[in-house]
Write a protein that holds these residues in place. Structure first.
Motif, PDB file in Angstrom:
ATOM      1  N   SER A   1      57.660  10.686 -20.890  1.00 41.77           N
ATOM      2  CA  SER A   1      58.252  11.998 -20.617  1.00 41.77           C
ATOM      3  C   SER A   1      58.724  12.693 -21.887  1.00 41.77           C
ATOM      4  N   ARG A   2      58.822  11.954 -22.989  1.00 42.59           N
ATOM      5  CA  ARG A   2      59.340  12.532 -24.237  1.00 42.59           C
ATOM      6  C   ARG A   2      58.289  12.622 -25.335  1.00 42.59           C
ATOM      7  N   THR A   3      57.038  12.370 -24.992  1.00 43.85           N
ATOM      8  CA  THR A   3      55.974  12.400 -26.005  1.00 43.85           C
ATOM      9  C   THR A   3      55.069  13.599 -25.775  1.00 43.85           C
ATOM     10  N   GLU A   4      54.254  13.892 -26.779  1.00 48.99           N
ATOM     11  CA  GLU A   4      53.352  15.041 -26.727  1.00 48.99           C
ATOM     12  C   GLU A   4      52.191  14.767 -25.786  1.00 48.99           C
ATOM     13  N   ASP A   5      51.486  15.835 -25.421  1.00 47.43           N
ATOM     14  CA  ASP A   5      50.418  15.721 -24.420  1.00 47.43           C
ATOM     15  C   ASP A   5      49.321  14.757 -24.825  1.00 47.43           C
ATOM     16  N   ARG A   6      49.034  14.672 -26.131  1.00 43.97           N
ATOM     17  CA  ARG A   6      47.905  13.862 -26.592  1.00 43.97           C
ATOM     18  C   ARG A   6      48.074  12.393 -26.237  1.00 43.97           C
ATOM     19  N   VAL A   7      49.300  11.880 -26.232  1.00 46.43           N
ATOM     20  CA  VAL A   7      49.530  10.451 -25.956  1.00 46.43           C
ATOM     21  C   VAL A   7      50.314  10.223 -24.670  1.00 46.43           C
ATOM     22  N   ARG A   8      50.748  11.300 -24.049  1.00 47.56           N
ATOM     23  CA  ARG A   8      51.580  11.135 -22.844  1.00 47.56           C
ATOM     24  C   ARG A   8      50.828  10.400 -21.742  1.00 47.56           C
ATOM     25  N   ALA A   9      49.564  10.757 -21.530  1.00 42.20           N
ATOM     26  CA  ALA A   9      48.786  10.111 -20.460  1.00 42.20           C
ATOM     27  C   ALA A   9      48.646   8.617 -20.709  1.00 42.20           C
ATOM     28  N   ARG A  10      48.496   8.226 -21.977  1.00 40.44           N
ATOM     29  CA  ARG A  10      48.369   6.788 -22.280  1.00 40.44           C
ATOM     30  C   ARG A  10      49.681   6.056 -21.997  1.00 40.44           C
ATOM     31  N   HIS A  11      50.786   6.694 -22.299  1.00 35.59           N
ATOM     32  CA  HIS A  11      52.080   6.055 -22.027  1.00 35.59           C
ATOM     33  C   HIS A  11      52.315   5.937 -20.518  1.00 35.59           C
ATOM     34  N   TYR A  12      51.926   6.968 -19.776  1.00 34.87           N
ATOM     35  CA  TYR A  12      52.043   6.873 -18.314  1.00 34.87           C
ATOM     36  C   TYR A  12      51.148   5.761 -17.771  1.00 34.87           C
ATOM     37  N   THR A  13      49.973   5.580 -18.369  1.00 29.32           N
ATOM     38  CA  THR A  13      49.066   4.516 -17.923  1.00 29.32           C
ATOM     39  C   THR A  13      49.686   3.143 -18.135  1.00 29.32           C
ATOM     40  N   ILE A  14      50.357   2.956 -19.262  1.00 27.95           N
ATOM     41  CA  ILE A  14      51.041   1.675 -19.508  1.00 27.95           C
ATOM     42  C   ILE A  14      52.120   1.457 -18.454  1.00 27.95           C
ATOM     43  N   GLY A  15      52.866   2.529 -18.141  1.00 29.66           N
ATOM     44  CA  GLY A  15      53.884   2.403 -17.098  1.00 29.66           C
ATOM     45  C   GLY A  15      53.270   2.070 -15.747  1.00 29.66           C
TER      46      GLY A  15
ATOM     47  N   VAL B   1      58.372  -0.904 -17.291  1.00 30.66           N
ATOM     48  CA  VAL B   1      57.939   0.309 -16.588  1.00 30.66           C
ATOM     49  C   VAL B   1      58.878   1.466 -16.909  1.00 30.66           C
ATOM     50  N   ILE B   2      60.174   1.230 -16.839  1.00 29.51           N
ATOM     51  CA  ILE B   2      61.150   2.287 -17.136  1.00 29.51           C
ATOM     52  C   ILE B   2      60.988   2.762 -18.578  1.00 29.51           C
ATOM     53  N   HIS B   3      60.842   1.808 -19.489  1.00 25.75           N
ATOM     54  CA  HIS B   3      60.659   2.161 -20.908  1.00 25.75           C
ATOM     55  C   HIS B   3      59.416   3.025 -21.104  1.00 25.75           C
ATOM     56  N   ALA B   4      58.308   2.655 -20.456  1.00 25.87           N
ATOM     57  CA  ALA B   4      57.061   3.406 -20.610  1.00 25.87           C
ATOM     58  C   ALA B   4      57.182   4.807 -20.018  1.00 25.87           C
ATOM     59  N   LEU B   5      57.806   4.918 -18.845  1.00 22.94           N
ATOM     60  CA  LEU B   5      57.907   6.228 -18.199  1.00 22.94           C
ATOM     61  C   LEU B   5      58.847   7.155 -18.959  1.00 22.94           C
ATOM     62  N   ILE B   6      59.952   6.627 -19.454  1.00 22.27           N
ATOM     63  CA  ILE B   6      60.871   7.462 -20.241  1.00 22.27           C
ATOM     64  C   ILE B   6      60.202   7.918 -21.532  1.00 22.27           C
ATOM     65  N   THR B   7      59.501   6.995 -22.176  1.00 19.41           N
ATOM     66  CA  THR B   7      58.811   7.348 -23.423  1.00 19.41           C
ATOM     67  C   THR B   7      57.733   8.401 -23.159  1.00 19.41           C
TER      68      THR B   7
END
Length: 420
Positions: free
Chosen positions: A163-177, A155-161
């Motif tokens: 916060s540092r990614t572009e808008d196009r993939v940020r929502a997907r990374h937050y979903t994984i978290g 969860v920490i890894h996904a949320l940190i990642t």
């Protein structure tokens, strides 16, 4: 039976919404599809193990229950391992978590496997009492604590990642978290309620989130990329066709170019070399006195002469492929019905030559087009060049006759020879 019903619904939901990934191509990148599919297999195995436990426990089938619970812990360990691998592979971020999580996942899997083996000798994970009831061992709590810690890392890894990614993939990374957070929440509660299917519910919710907000978005992007690539391919094809059209079209007369003529002859020769039975004739044309017209009246008048000649050839030989093969030379390929009407079309062509007089502003007796024709004869023609040579010879005979009929030429202009 509510427990088995929840497990069945979770398994059915997983198979329904992820059938394309599980049994085919899910439209996601090949890199993540492999690990995501493996994670889904792990979750399906876990749901199956949970469902079997519920059924066996309900009917008190004690001889199989111990083996089934052992399988349950194995499926749990495998699904958690595959989850960590999916998170690391999908986020693709080179940091400390990427180096720690794969090893932690394998450590959890190996530790669970070791506890399962030990449990056969000494019940540290679980045991079944005399009535076949499931009893929790102390190692189970340690195992769940390790699982909580591992999920927390993902969860920490996904949320940190995110916060540092572009808008196009940020929502997907937050979903994984968020999916990891849901699993973390439900497994924490299950520590206190071991006989509730909470982790099954967590997997069901997490997989639905991944499908809706990660896989589906990836599929849409994949589809858009395919559409873009297809459009680029269509554009390249259009450009290629346009370039080919330019290369195979004479810019002045809009007839086939010399390159198109060469390709046509090459194809005929290839068919002849294969032993095909061919039926065709070649007509050769030569515009008389083009040089004199260019010299005396300018190239604009000469161009009018050539364009009028091309129009006359096309209208007289309408079903034939016509080409401009030189400065004042044209050719036409006669096949099918045109071949059967060759003599009629040659006569018509010669009769219509006066039409040139109205199209070109110059002396009438300067304008004439010599024509010659040869029909392919498999007895005497061993190549297409043999037909061309005979058509050329016939055309030069006609050219000589036309020159002879012109009579007196304009001052300073001599009668051209047949070699012109």
């Amino acid at each position: 039976m509510y427990y088995s019903l929840v497990c069945f619904l979770a398994l059915a939901t997983l198979l329904i919404i992820n059938h394309d990934v599980l049994f085919g191509h899910g439209g996601v990148s090949a890199k993540t599809q492999r690990v995501y599919r493996r994670f889904l297999y792990g979750v399906a195995a876990y749901h199956t193990a949970d469902l079997l436990w519920a059924i066996l426990d309900h009917y008190s089938i004690k001889p199989l229950l111990f083996a089934e619970v052992t399988f349950y812990f194995g499926a749990l360990a495998a699904s958690v391992l595959f989850w960590t691998q999916y998170v690391v592979e999908y986020l693709d971020r080179d940091n400390a978590f990427r180096r720690i999580l794969p090893g932690a996942g394998w450590a959890f899997f190996a530790g669970t496997f070791a506890l399962v083996l030990v449990n056969f000798v000494h019940p540290v994970l679980f045991w079944l009492d005399e009535r076949g009831g499931y009893q929790v061992g102390p190692a189970r709590y340690a195992l769940l604590a390790a699982l909580i810690a591992l999920l927390l890392l993902t969860v920490i890894h996904a949320l940190i990642t995110a916060s540092r990614t572009e808008d196009r993939v940020r929502a997907r990374h937050y979903t994984i978290g968020l999916s990891g957070l849901i699993m973390l929440f439900f497994i924490s509660i299950q520590i206190f309620f071991p006989l509730l299917p909470l982790y099954t519910v967590a997997y069901m919710l997490g997989c639905c989130l991944l499908r809706s907000f990660v896989v589906e978005q990836e599929k849409n992007e994949y589809r858009l990329e395919l559409e873009k690539a297809l459009e680029n391919e269509k554009r390249h094809l259009r450009d290629l066709v346009a370039a080919q059209r330019i290369a195979f079209t004479d810019p002045l007369t809009q007839l086939g170019s010399k390159s198109a003529y060469a390709r046509c002859v090459q194809k005929l020769q290839a068919r002849l070399d294969k032993g095909e039975s061919l039926a065709f004739a070649l007509a050769m044309f030569d515009c008389n006195n083009l040089k004199q017209i260019n010299d005396n009246h300018g190239h604009c008048i000469g161009d009018e002469y050539l364009k009028a000649s091309g129009r006359l050839i096309c209208s007289t030989f309408p079903d034939c492929a016509a080409f401009r093969i030189g400065g004042d030379e044209f050719a036409a390929l006669l096949t099918g019905e045109a071949l059967s009407r060759k003599d009629e079309m040659i006569r018509e062509f010669r009769a219509r030559q006066p039409e040139l007089f109205g199209a070109v502003r110059t002396e009438k007796n300067f304008l004439s087009i010599a024509v010659g024709l040869a029909v392919f004869d498999p007895v005497i023609d061993y190549s297409i060049d043999d037909v061309l040579r005979r058509a050329d010879e016939d055309m030069y005979r006609d050219k000589h006759e036309l020159k002879s009929k012109m009579g007196v030429q304009p001052a300073g202009i001599s009668v051209p020879t047949a070699s012109e």
